[in-house]
Each structure stands twice: as structure tokens, then as C-alpha cells.
Design a protein around this motif. Structure first.
Motif, PDB file in Angstrom:
ATOM      1  N   ARG A 172      -1.333   5.388   0.064  1.00 15.71           N
ATOM      2  CA  ARG A 172      -1.334   5.960  -1.283  1.00 15.71           C
ATOM      3  C   ARG A 172      -2.776   6.136  -1.740  1.00 15.71           C
ATOM      4  N   TYR A 173      -3.052   7.288  -2.341  1.00 19.72           N
ATOM      5  CA  TYR A 173      -4.414   7.588  -2.811  1.00 19.72           C
ATOM      6  C   TYR A 173      -4.594   7.175  -4.262  1.00 19.72           C
ATOM      7  N   ARG A 174      -5.756   6.551  -4.554  1.00 22.60           N
ATOM      8  CA  ARG A 174      -6.114   6.172  -5.921  1.00 22.60           C
ATOM      9  C   ARG A 174      -7.221   7.122  -6.396  1.00 22.60           C
ATOM     10  N   ALA A 202      -2.545  11.812   1.924  1.00 30.28           N
ATOM     11  CA  ALA A 202      -3.252  10.997   0.931  1.00 30.28           C
ATOM     12  C   ALA A 202      -4.610  11.610   0.603  1.00 30.28           C
ATOM     13  N   VAL A 257      -7.794   4.502  -0.698  1.00 32.88           N
ATOM     14  CA  VAL A 257      -6.454   4.644  -0.121  1.00 32.88           C
ATOM     15  C   VAL A 257      -5.892   3.252   0.144  1.00 32.88           C
ATOM     16  N   SER A 258      -4.751   2.953  -0.445  1.00 33.64           N
ATOM     17  CA  SER A 258      -4.099   1.667  -0.201  1.00 33.64           C
ATOM     18  C   SER A 258      -3.164   1.771   0.993  1.00 33.64           C
ATOM     19  N   GLU A 312      -5.133  14.689  -1.908  1.00 35.35           N
ATOM     20  CA  GLU A 312      -5.321  14.501  -3.344  1.00 35.35           C
ATOM     21  C   GLU A 312      -6.803  14.557  -3.714  1.00 35.35           C
TER      22      GLU A 312
END
Length: 385
Positions: free
Chosen positions: A128-130, A185, A80-81, A188
Motif C-alpha cells: 500500500r502506498y502512503r 503502488a 510503501v507498506s 500513485e
């Protein structure tokens, strides 16, 4: 989600001691691995091996040992950014409630942190999720499952209330907005696992760990804190079928007296609010084994499953299979045999270099878990498993 329809099924909480090769690679890196292909290959091989060994030990519902995660909760910082690392923050000992004062010398042995080296993650931009790592974990576990005969596979995820629990919000306008952004986030990750056909296990140790710390302010302070995080978790779980979700709450894996642990009866209503098909709770360690009585008063909702810990990470002693069986039968007689899956209290390796017991003891405990489940099946169904 599989049920104990004709025999008592077995599972565990998730984290398993890493093999030496993985520990060596973890100790050599800060951040991304220097040899990504080598790491990916080692991880894939290690997951296949640990799934096979779980099956050989008699575990029915297995996972990847959490080998793809650096820790049970803060692994999300790699996925997570929006966080920035700064000096400061609190030590894990700060969440121990009154135990940190009652047993200061014991706590000092367990937590050897230096206040000058403490770091804190600060949310400074939108979260934001990666998805790359979770897809890798899904692929590794599904490939490993293809080679063994087990009932089901699961992957662990962290709850919004436990993720980055020492974090500080400087971006969102309120605590609620921040917690819900983190939940969105993490959603996801939850969806990726569910859509892959695997069971989602949500780990939420901080729900219980914060109890004594906040109750010292007031019981209302704890309820307000906890209810917000349960609400956010349910928001993240929306649209995922409840019978594909397990919810795990424990009281901390550290080897301490645990006198400040939350009484199960004080938080069980919060646990049962979570949109899950199964609830995993500690029930084998000496501080909480008596809490099977809670389920005599609090009815397990229809269709739900209870996963009580019948072996524990807290002690080196390997539980006798008959002790395990007795614990299983006790729960089965209260909530129904088909509503019980035999599990462990907590994981055995909450981070890369943590081992709560020696790996040889851990595997002996898993084998005793399976043997005890077979004895319980014989008693509950009147035949051998």
C-alpha cells in the motif's frame, strides 16, 4: 515536455549532493525525524536553494536534488507498506556480474559491507502506498520553481524493477503478481507528480545492472526478467501522457571498472518499449561514450527525445565546454537537434551520504554542461543561445 526547439536545453539525472545541515540531520535519525517541523522547514529551504543554484548554473530543466529521499530506490520503503526487515539478503556487490571477481580488491574498497550486518526487506502483506511524502516533495519543488526562471521541473521516481531490488516476496502467489502489485503502488506516486504538472522521471538502473548477472545463466533468463519489469512499468504509467515521462537507465554509479556493464545495443529495445517521451542514457563515461553509434542503427521513434549524458559522475575531471558541445552535436546530427536535451550520465549523490565527486566539482560540471550547450546551439543553429 519542453523540447530543444530553438536551442539545446540542459538537465541532469536528479540526485545532487546534500548540504551539510541536511547531512547532519540525516545522520542523527533512524526512521522519522525527531523534529518533524524542523526537518520540514530545512527541507523546504534546501530545495529552494538547490533549485536556485541549478538555475544560476544554467540548467533549464531542474528538480529538488532528490533531497526528500533517503536514497534513489529504497526511499520507497518509507512510502510503501507491506515489507518487513530481516537479517540476511545479498550485498550490492552481488549484482556486479563478473566484475566482482575480476576486480575483487577494488570492489572491496567500494563496498565495505559486513555479511553479518546485511538486512533484507521481505514482502509479508499487501503493498500500500502512503502519499504524504510525495505531496510534500511536489509542494516544495513547485514553491521553489515560482522563484526562478527555468523551462520546467521534474521529480524522480523509482521503477518497479529497481524498487526494493534486494527484496523477497513471501505474500504474493507469483513473481509476476508481486511485481505488478509493486507497480500499482508506485503508480500513485507517478500520478501525483504528473497531476501536479511536473515531469515524471523514472529511474531504472537495475534493468542494466542485472544484465551480466543473469546472462551468465542465459540470455533468455535476462530477457524474461527484464521484459516482465518493463511490462509492469508500462502498467504503472498507463493514462499518464508519454510526453510527461522521462525514463533513465544507467550502469551503476559506483566507481568501478564497469567491464561487466550491459552493452547498450543489447538493451536499447527494452528501453524504447517504455511508455516515455524521453530516454536518458549514459554517454559520457569512457566505457560507454562510443555507444552514440547505437543511434545510427536504432532509430529514435518519432516524437521522442534523447537525453544523453554529456557530463559524468564517474570522474573528477570537469569536462571542457567544447567537449560537451562536441558530444551534443554528435547526437543532434544523428537524431535531430530538436530531439536532444543535454544531460548527465547519472546522479551525483544516490543516497544521503554518497557523493560521487566533491560538490564544488559537481557544480563546475553543471556549469560546463550549460556552457557546452550554448556552444552547441551556436553550431547547430548558427547563432548564439
Amino acid at each position: 515536455m519542453r523540447r530543444s526547439e530553438d536551442r539545446i536545453l540542459t538537465t541532469h539525472v536528479g540526485s545532487i549532493a546534500r548540504p551539510a545541515a541536511m547531512l547532519e540531520m540525516a545522520s542523527q535519525r533512524l526512521g522519522p525525524p525527531k523534529d518533524p517541523e524542523g526537518y520540514a522547514r530545512l527541507l523546504r529551504q534546501s530545495v529552494a536553494a538547490v533549485v536556485s543554484r541549478q538555475a544560476a548554473a544554467g540548467i533549464d530543466i531542474v528538480n529538488d536534488g532528490e533531497y526528500g529521499k533517503s536514497s534513489w530506490a529504497n526511499y520507497v520503503l518509507e512510502r510503501v507498506s507491506g515489507f518487513e526487515l530481516r537479517p540476511g539478503g545479498k550485498s550490492p556487490r552481488d549484482w556486479l556480474g563478473r566484475d566482482k571477481d575480476r576486480f575483487k580488491e577494488v570492489v572491496d574498497l567500494e563496498f565495505k559491507d559486513n555479511p553479518g550486518t546485511l538486512m533484507q526487506h521481505v514482502c509479508t502483506s499487501a503493498l500500500r502506498y502512503r502519499p504524504g511524502d510525495v505531496q510534500r516533495d511536489v509542494d516544495n519543488l513547485k514553491a521553489a520553481l515560482a522563484g526562478v526562471n527555468v523551462a520546467e521541473g521534474f521529480l524522480t521516481v523509482v521503477a518497479p524493477g529497481s524498487a526494493v531490488f534486494n527484496g523477497l516476496n513471501e505474500f504474493y502467489g507469483s513473481e509476476r503478481e508481486y511485481i505488478f502489485a509493486l507497480a500499482e503502488a508506485l503508480r500513485e506516486e507517478y500520478l501525483a507528480i504528473s497531476k501536479a504538472g511536473l515531469v515524471v522521471q523514472v529511474d531504472d538502473a537495475v534493468l542494466a545492472n542485472m544484465y551480466d548477472h543473469l546472462v551468465q545463466q542465459s540470455p533468455q533468463a535476462y530477457r524474461k526478467w527484464a521484459e516482465l519489469r518493463v511490462e509492469a512499468l508500462n502498467h504503472a504509467l498507463r493514462d499518464i501522457p508519454e510526453d510527461r515521462v522521462r525514463y533513465h537507465v544507467c550502469f551503476g554509479s559506483w566507481h568501478l571498472p564497469h567491464m561487466s556493464d550491459a552493452p547498450l545495443e543489447d538493451i536499447v529495445d527494452l528501453i524504447l518499449r517504455v511508455r516515455a517521451g524521453a530516454y536518458s542514457v549514459e554517454a559520457a563515461n569512457p566505457r560507454h561514450e562510443h555507444e552514440w553509434r547505437v543511434w545510427q542503427k536504432v532509430k529514435l521513434p518519432p516524437g521522442k527525445i534523447l537525453i544523453p549524458g554529456v557530463i559524468t559522475h564517474h570522474i573528477t575531471t570537469v569536462e571542457h565546454p567544447q567537449v560537451v558541445a562536441d558530444r551534443i552535436v554528435r547526437f543532434a546530427n544523428i537524431v535531430g537537434r530538436e530531439n536532444v536535451i543535454a544531460g548527465s550520465d547519472c546522479g551525483f549523490a544516490q543516497a544521503d551520504h554518497i557523493q560521487r565527486v566533491h560538490p564544488s566539482v559537481m557544480w563546475a560540471k553543471f556549469e560546463s554542461l550549460a556552457q557546452g550547450a550554448r556552444l552547441a546551439t551556436e553550431e547547430l543553429w548558427g547563432r548564439k543561445a
